[in-house]
Design an enzyme around this catalytic site. Structure first.
Site, PDB file in Angstrom:
ATOM      1  N   GLU A  80       0.827  -1.206   0.000  1.00 37.80           N
ATOM      2  CA  GLU A  80       0.000   0.000   0.000  1.00 37.80           C
ATOM      3  C   GLU A  80       0.863   1.259   0.000  1.00 37.80           C
ATOM      4  OE1 GLU A  80      -3.950  -0.456   2.344  1.00 37.80           O
ATOM      5  OE2 GLU A  80      -2.458  -1.610   3.467  1.00 37.80           O
ATOM      6  N   GLU A 100      -4.742  -9.587   3.762  1.00 38.74           N
ATOM      7  CA  GLU A 100      -5.576  -9.353   4.938  1.00 38.74           C
ATOM      8  C   GLU A 100      -6.876 -10.154   4.931  1.00 38.74           C
ATOM      9  OE1 GLU A 100      -3.058  -5.566   4.693  1.00 38.74           O
ATOM     10  OE2 GLU A 100      -3.842  -7.112   3.354  1.00 38.74           O
TER      11      GLU A 100
END
Length: 211
Positions: A80, A100
């Protein structure tokens, strides 16, 4: 945040390179051992994700050119964060992913915005919903990475790119970066209006008159 503020204010800095510590990983995201306590007292957003997003957004919006140099794994928050760079250089053995979903969560540090804008909704959906990793060549093919280099040569190549960016007309480079961001984030008419504003300012600078 403080480091970025200092780098932005320093007129001697024309571009920055973001890299990890060593060649094993650029960044592998959060330590999952942190989360039980944060979830128990309901502070995972206010204590962790909120401040983290502020830093990641500040990097993504940094006005000077940025280059990410990735060796090894870039997972979760690592992927990210790097997505906010202007140019991404990766090692042949690098791996990328946002796993995740396998922990019953979703990426929370801006990846749903920046990774999606970088590679498109279809490819981002595959990453986010399946939680699988991709390799360097796939990252290049998908548009996440700009350059793939042999292990051990990534940082040097990133530094050469940063040196080229830093030696270019500074106001023009920053204006180009700003215009590209407008084109990515705003509707077409607004983006063009902002582009003309940028060009109006640039037309009055020494960069253009000397060029």
């Amino acid at each position: 945040d403080e480091a970025l503020t200092s780098l932005e204010a320093d007129p001697a800095i024309g571009a920055i390179v973001l890299t990890g510590d060593g060649d094993r990983a650029f960044g592998t995201g959060s330590d999952i051992k942190e989360f039980p306590g944060l979830l128990a007292d309901g502070t995972v957003v206010s204590t962790k994700l909120g401040p983290e997003n502020e830093t990641f957004t500040k990097f993504a919006n940094f006005p000077k050119p940025t280059v990410a140099a990735i060796e090894g794994y870039a997972l979760g928050g690592g992927m990210e964060l790097a997505a906010g760079a202007d140019i991404i250089v990766v090692a042949e053995n690098s791996k990328f992913g946002v796993p995740e979903i396998n922990l019953g969560a979703i990426p929370g540090s801006g990846g749903s915005v920046r990774i999606t804008r970088r590679i498109g909704i279809g490819r981002a959906s595959e990453l986010f919903l399946l939680g699988d990793m991709i390799d360097a060549q796939q990252a290049l093919a998908w548009g996440y990475a700009n350059h793939v280099k042999p292990k051990g040569e990534v940082l040097e190549h990133a530094q050469k790119l940063a040196a080229r960016l830093a030696s270019a007309p500074k106001q023009a480079v920053c204006a180009a970066k700003q215009a590209l961001r407008y084109g990515m984030y705003l509707p077409e008419e607004q983006a063009i209006a902002k582009l003309l504003d940028v060009l109006d300012v640039l037309s009055r600078t020494q960069d253009l008159h000397e060029g």
